[in-house]
Design a protein around this motif. Structure first.
Motif, PDB file in Angstrom:
ATOM      1  N   UNK A   1      41.635  -2.362  -3.953  1.00  0.00           N
ATOM      2  CA  UNK A   1      41.997  -1.575  -4.380  1.00  0.00           C
ATOM      3  C   UNK A   1      43.464  -2.323  -5.202  1.00  0.00           C
ATOM      4  N   UNK A   2      43.924  -1.487  -6.562  1.00  0.00           N
ATOM      5  CA  UNK A   2      45.172  -2.700  -6.562  1.00  0.00           C
ATOM      6  C   UNK A   2      46.353  -2.718  -6.103  1.00  0.00           C
ATOM      7  N   UNK A   3      46.805  -1.524  -4.645  1.00  0.00           N
ATOM      8  CA  UNK A   3      47.540  -1.350  -4.193  1.00  0.00           C
ATOM      9  C   UNK A   3      47.692  -1.792  -2.945  1.00  0.00           C
ATOM     10  N   UNK A   4      48.366  -2.158  -2.323  1.00  0.00           N
ATOM     11  CA  UNK A   4      48.224  -2.101  -0.740  1.00  0.00           C
ATOM     12  C   UNK A   4      48.407  -3.354  -0.061  1.00  0.00           C
ATOM     13  N   UNK A   5      49.320  -3.316   1.425  1.00  0.00           N
ATOM     14  CA  UNK A   5      49.228  -4.388   2.159  1.00  0.00           C
ATOM     15  C   UNK A   5      48.149  -4.651   3.720  1.00  0.00           C
ATOM     16  N   UNK A   6      48.435  -5.734   3.925  1.00  0.00           N
ATOM     17  CA  UNK A   6      47.708  -5.479   4.696  1.00  0.00           C
ATOM     18  C   UNK A   6      48.698  -6.495   6.780  1.00  0.00           C
ATOM     19  N   UNK A   7      48.861  -6.215   7.351  1.00  0.00           N
ATOM     20  CA  UNK A   7      49.626  -7.003   8.557  1.00  0.00           C
ATOM     21  C   UNK A   7      49.050  -7.371   9.402  1.00  0.00           C
ATOM     22  N   UNK A   8      48.664  -8.017  10.131  1.00  0.00           N
ATOM     23  CA  UNK A   8      48.033  -8.414  10.783  1.00  0.00           C
ATOM     24  C   UNK A   8      48.493  -8.998  12.027  1.00  0.00           C
ATOM     25  N   UNK A   9      48.513  -7.819  13.614  1.00  0.00           N
ATOM     26  CA  UNK A   9      48.792  -9.297  14.684  1.00  0.00           C
ATOM     27  C   UNK A   9      48.316  -9.616  15.393  1.00  0.00           C
ATOM     28  N   UNK A  10      48.236  -9.893  16.704  1.00  0.00           N
ATOM     29  CA  UNK A  10      47.651 -11.094  17.447  1.00  0.00           C
ATOM     30  C   UNK A  10      46.368  -9.456  18.463  1.00  0.00           C
ATOM     31  N   UNK A  11      47.406  -7.954  17.919  1.00  0.00           N
ATOM     32  CA  UNK A  11      45.875  -6.771  18.430  1.00  0.00           C
ATOM     33  C   UNK A  11      45.489  -5.962  17.547  1.00  0.00           C
ATOM     34  N   UNK A  12      46.344  -5.895  16.278  1.00  0.00           N
ATOM     35  CA  UNK A  12      45.480  -5.209  15.354  1.00  0.00           C
ATOM     36  C   UNK A  12      45.928  -5.573  14.091  1.00  0.00           C
ATOM     37  N   UNK A  13      45.678  -5.505  13.331  1.00  0.00           N
ATOM     38  CA  UNK A  13      44.861  -5.407  11.989  1.00  0.00           C
ATOM     39  C   UNK A  13      45.038  -4.265  11.035  1.00  0.00           C
ATOM     40  N   UNK A  14      45.958  -3.814   9.982  1.00  0.00           N
ATOM     41  CA  UNK A  14      47.052  -2.505   9.760  1.00  0.00           C
ATOM     42  C   UNK A  14      46.565  -2.354   7.374  1.00  0.00           C
ATOM     43  N   UNK A  15      46.340  -1.370   7.264  1.00  0.00           N
ATOM     44  CA  UNK A  15      46.529  -1.857   5.540  1.00  0.00           C
ATOM     45  C   UNK A  15      46.567  -0.353   5.756  1.00  0.00           C
ATOM     46  N   UNK A  16      48.767  -1.102   4.634  1.00  0.00           N
ATOM     47  CA  UNK A  16      49.214   0.534   3.575  1.00  0.00           C
ATOM     48  C   UNK A  16      48.608   0.195   2.462  1.00  0.00           C
ATOM     49  N   UNK A  17      48.127   1.788   1.884  1.00  0.00           N
ATOM     50  CA  UNK A  17      47.997   1.852   0.359  1.00  0.00           C
ATOM     51  C   UNK A  17      48.441   3.894   0.479  1.00  0.00           C
ATOM     52  N   UNK A  18      47.986   3.775  -0.623  1.00  0.00           N
ATOM     53  CA  UNK A  18      48.958   5.026  -0.713  1.00  0.00           C
ATOM     54  C   UNK A  18      47.156   6.394  -1.802  1.00  0.00           C
ATOM     55  N   UNK A  19      47.865   7.745  -1.977  1.00  0.00           N
ATOM     56  CA  UNK A  19      46.330   8.295  -1.858  1.00  0.00           C
ATOM     57  C   UNK A  19      45.628   7.776  -3.597  1.00  0.00           C
TER      58      UNK A  19
END
Lengths: 623, 623
Positions: free
Chosen positions: A58-76
């Motif tokens: 999608x056109x908007x989103x930020x991924x953050x990867x840590x040693x344990x997690x992978x998370x993606x912020x995006x909007x509605x």
């Protein structure tokens, strides 16, 4: 749509996060924002790093990867799409919901004490760096710039950065020469007492020099920076394209010019060192103006005391107010676009009942009809061609795995637009090719009431767009309904289909006041997950309004629809409209008839003309 | 109203600005904000320093005096009043207009290089200090705290700080004991991992301890601070009032209590040294929670690393959501208030034609009728009793020099309210005692349409009040009209008539979402300088709304008017109302009849009851 399997990629990324070849010290988290080094919304394939690592494109989103997690912020707009495209390694963080943590708060909650959080300093905007690093620091962590992009180190088949030929635009399209734009910019600089202005957004470079490119799909821009001094102009751009005689003449590169209009062309990659040289040579009071959304890497180059940062640059603000040549171009583009859509909808009406038209076929057909129009360049964004439940995925793009066949039993939503040399279009229509249910008509009519409430709104000069957002929702709210996206965005003139500094949204607090000449979209919607999506979108021009009185001599504004495509009357429950709303629809359709009808006639498109005449018959309210 | 002559005072102030007895180094500018050390909106006479130095005594404004200039910033409510009250030494800076500089920008434009700008660190909120000092510093100036208030040094007859007796409120009024409020506060502190909470706003101290005072006119508060730890409670308050047995029992000062509920009473003036001691004893991760609007002096006491600042404190947010006991109290207070106003308007209708009623007499009569009601304490703000052109001065207060006689030829605007032990009221009605002109009726009806649009609005849970502001303006905007103030403010429960964190305004971006139980005003207006003012204000309670559908299960909210005073139907142009609006008025008047009618009957006020019945007859629309 099956999710991308990312287990192996994440493993590789976590290895390079600890690899001293790339990081001075191991980073416990790595942020992968959406953007490129210009903070573009639409990006070139080589910059789709977040999509590469996660699968979510999608056109908007930020991924953050840590040693344990992978998370993606995006909007509605993207909750459904992201959930479909990402595998189980990823946690979806739904922005805008009450319980969703910010990226900073989440990092603080999952990281071990004293962690390092890495990010590519070219990709992260300075304002975001500042905000994140403050929160992280106060929790005992560090945000650190990682020079080499860690995604690039594991992306073995990463495409090349594009470097396509340039298009020059003459005065008949732009209304103002690049020299006059430089003069106006320098006068704004003098007003604010700044000596240098750094142009970092791709559409601002393109607008300033009256050039266009095709380095990024849908956006007629090219990779470049510019640094404007009071007596110098430096353009940072790669490739042979600057050797094109038309471009050289347009920029007057080989003419004898007053030195202050002589453009020095430099390699794209030399911006950092050149800016460092500028920064080093500054004397007190010689400020450098940058957008506060410019990359952290560039911003850091200018010593803090010399930085002058604003949310919107003077180019962004000037670009938003279209001049007569641009407005006329936008009008022409929208008439041509309406011709293409009349052809399309007429064709769909005949073909859909046969059961042979898929979402992709419909989208391709729309492009085909548009490409027949004069000065067509490309689409202005990926066509959202969605039927039935796919319509509820707000920024859906049909792919073979999801491609659904249009039918007489489902609502069809088409959000599409094009780049013409004289203007950019963006229009959404929601159609039913059979008989809509009472509930579908009810919802459609609420959305239409919201669309009209914005389009017909009269408001004082100086009003910011976000103050109009609730008008679009009021009819939906009355029945407990709503939609999870903004109501409108600025639209460029043969430029990006999304541009600042104005817009209509409950979220936008930093928008600049609407002014006559600005162009925005008006696109309320309603989406029912798993069932259907409805959106009605016109591009509208801000114009002065005549009012009975004139409080404090402020003057009033309203909107004129540039989009002139019929709104399907079959979908309207006329009894839910007020008389005023009913008249609005009839007058709008009358204008479609006159203006688009004449062009259909001129182009000899008689069948589409008959379709237009049928679709624009007057609504009658039962009294 | 003749302006205050300030030539001599300004001369004295400019002298002390250079006097080494008060300032380490001369200050080239001195800022005199409105507030007191608690950032109160309404202040005690001893804190009216800005009014003393300038003559302008409106509720909002900031004075800045330099060697050459004296300038006053205030907002649209006070442009006329400030212009009337200040002499030629002063320049009026109209906030909200496009060309008005901010205080910081103005200072930068007028100050010689390397200037010092002084301010009393107790009076300036920390967030404002931060903003100003940043801008000043970047322009080469310095914002410096001046310990001794420079106005006090020249204010020879400055009144004493008040120290009046306290009122204790039992559970039937508050619904929750102070102990339970402390428990809830500590749980919010634990959630945010803070160890200390500093209560600096006077209404927050009063609410937390279920005490009221009368140190500040109109606001039932008392000068005090509190510092709440996880195991300690410190209350900083002066005077014998804490020796009152009722207060001692209420606070359980003489009982054996669990140590964590034992209140330590300390002198008001010791807050700084006690907070310093708290700050010095902090270990890492022991944060101190303060409002970001707490004074710079207090905020600076806590080392930066230990500060936890938020725009709204947990007390502010908890206080805004009224519980059942408070809501019932507010209902009772509003019924009593309506009784008083029915009496007043009935009396005015008889007396105004005689030409003997002035604005001051009408205001006094309103207070007289209110004071006859049970649990009446005082007014909740200075009554705005204004007729004809005075009505256009938005926060007008009649004084002998301006006192105008009410007549059958002018519009009369009364904005008034009271503090009852069970609740706070604030109501505006605009009346004509003769025959209003068509234009007056037209304007009144647009304002009424705006009032109804907010009052009847249905909106999703989680909506912020500022998203409703444009609803109040839409009918006015359609005709080119508007008003230069917000639409609504939070209202306390036997507390300040203006309170955060919610409100309805185009200006408020930091407002918290509306929640069921919150109470706000709904008060659009229209003002024509030199002619008349119109405002229609009810206090309304946020309540859950029933809707046909329920998108994402969010639930919807709407408003229930607590104010139950007839809206003069003579002023309404019924043909400008929609059927829905007409029904709203009729239903509202029906409720006034039933609820207030019963109370008038009970109190044996038969003439006022007849007035109420006449004023609440149904409107009929011409179809």
């Amino acid at each position: 749509m099956s999710p991308k399997i990312t287990t192996e990629l994440l493993k590789q990324l976590r290895q390079v996060m600890k690899n001293p070849k790339y990081v001075q010290e191991p980073v416990q988290a790595y942020i992968v924002p959406s953007g490129d080094a210009h903070q573009s919304e639409y990006i070139a394939p080589c910059d789709c790093r977040r999509a590469f690592i996660s699968g979510f494109d999608g056109s908007a989103g930020t991924a953050i990867v840590t040693e344990q997690h992978a998370a993606m912020w995006t909007d509605g707009r993207y909750f459904l799409q992201a959930a479909h495209q990402m595998d189980n390694n990823w946690t979806l963080m739904k922005m805008g919901l009450k319980d969703t943590p910010t990226q900073e708060d989440w990092l603080v909650s999952v990281l071990p004490e004293g962690s390092k959080v890495g990010v590519d300093p070219f990709i992260i905007p300075a304002d975001q760096w500042k905000r994140m690093s403050k929160v992280l620091r106060s929790a005992g962590h560090d945000l650190v710039p990682v020079k080499e992009n860690l995604i690039n180190t594991i992306w073995t088949d990463c495409p090349q950065r594009p470097c396509k030929p340039l298009i020059t635009l003459d005065l008949s399209y732009t209304g103002v020469s690049w020299r006059d734009k430089i003069v106006a910019l320098r006068s704004k600089m003098a007003e604010r007492k700044v000596m240098w202005f750094v142009v970092t957004a791709l559409d601002e470079v393109a607008w300033l020099f009256n050039l266009r490119g095709s380095d990024v799909e849908y956006n007629p821009v090219f990779f470049a920076y510019a640094v404007i001094g009071m007596n110098t102009i430096r353009l940072f751009i790669d490739g042979d394209r600057i050797m094109d005689p038309a471009v050289r003449e347009h920029l007057q590169l080989d003419s004898t010019l007053e030195p202050e209009f002589k453009i020095q062309v430099m390699p794209y990659g030399s911006i950092l060192s050149e800016l460092q040289a500028v920064g080093a040579g500054l004397s007190p009071k010689e400020k450098v103006w940058l957008s506060d959304k410019a990359s952290y890497a560039l911003t850091e180059t200018v010593p803090k005391a010399y930085r002058y940062l604003t949310p919107y640059t003077p180019i962004c603000i000037a670009k938003a107010v279209k001049n007569a040549a641009e407005t006329e171009g936008m009008r022409r583009a929208h008439i041509k676009d309406a011709v293409a859509l009349c052809e399309l909808f007429n064709w769909l009406e005949k073909e859909v009942p046969k059961g042979t038209v898929t979402e992709i076929i419909a989208a391709d057909k729309a492009e085909e009809f548009r490409s027949q129009q004069k000065d067509f360049v490309e689409l202005s964004f990926a066509t959202i061609s969605s039927t039935g439940p796919n319509g509820a995925i707000i920024h859906y793009k049909p792919v073979p795995e999801t491609n659904r066949t249009l039918s007489v039993n489902e609502i069809y939503l088409l959000d599409s637009g094009a780049q013409y040399k004289d203007g950019t279009t963006d229009v959404t229509r929601t159609m039913h090719f059979g008989t809509p249910s009472a509930y579908e008509k009810e919802c459609f009519t609420y959305v239409l009431k919201g669309h009209i409430a914005v389009s017909a709104a009269i408001f004082p000069n100086g009003t910011k767009g976000h103050l109009l957002d609730s008008f679009a929702r009021s009819a939906l709210w009355d029945c407990g309904l709503d939609y999870l996206h903004g109501t409108g965005h600025g639209v460029g003139s043969f430029l990006n289909v999304h541009e600042g500094p104005c817009g209509i949204s409950y979220k936008t607090f930093a928008d600049e006041p609407l002014e006559a000449g600005m162009i925005v979209s008006d696109e309320p919607g309603y989406y029912e997950d798993g069932s259907f999506g409805i959106r009605i979108e016109n591009v509208v021009l801000v114009i002065p309004a005549e009012t009975k009185y004139n409080f404090k001599n402020r003057g009033s504004l309203t909107f004129e629809p540039l989009t002139l495509v019929p709104i399907q009357t079959k979908m309207i429950d006329v009894n839910l409209l007020t008389e005023k709303e009913c008249n609005w629809v009839n007058e709008y359709h009358q204008k479609c008839r006159e203006v688009v009808g004449a062009e259909l006639e001129r182009q000899g498109r008689h069948e589409a003309l008959r379709w237009l005449l049928r679709e624009t018959e007057s609504l009658a309210r039962v009294q």
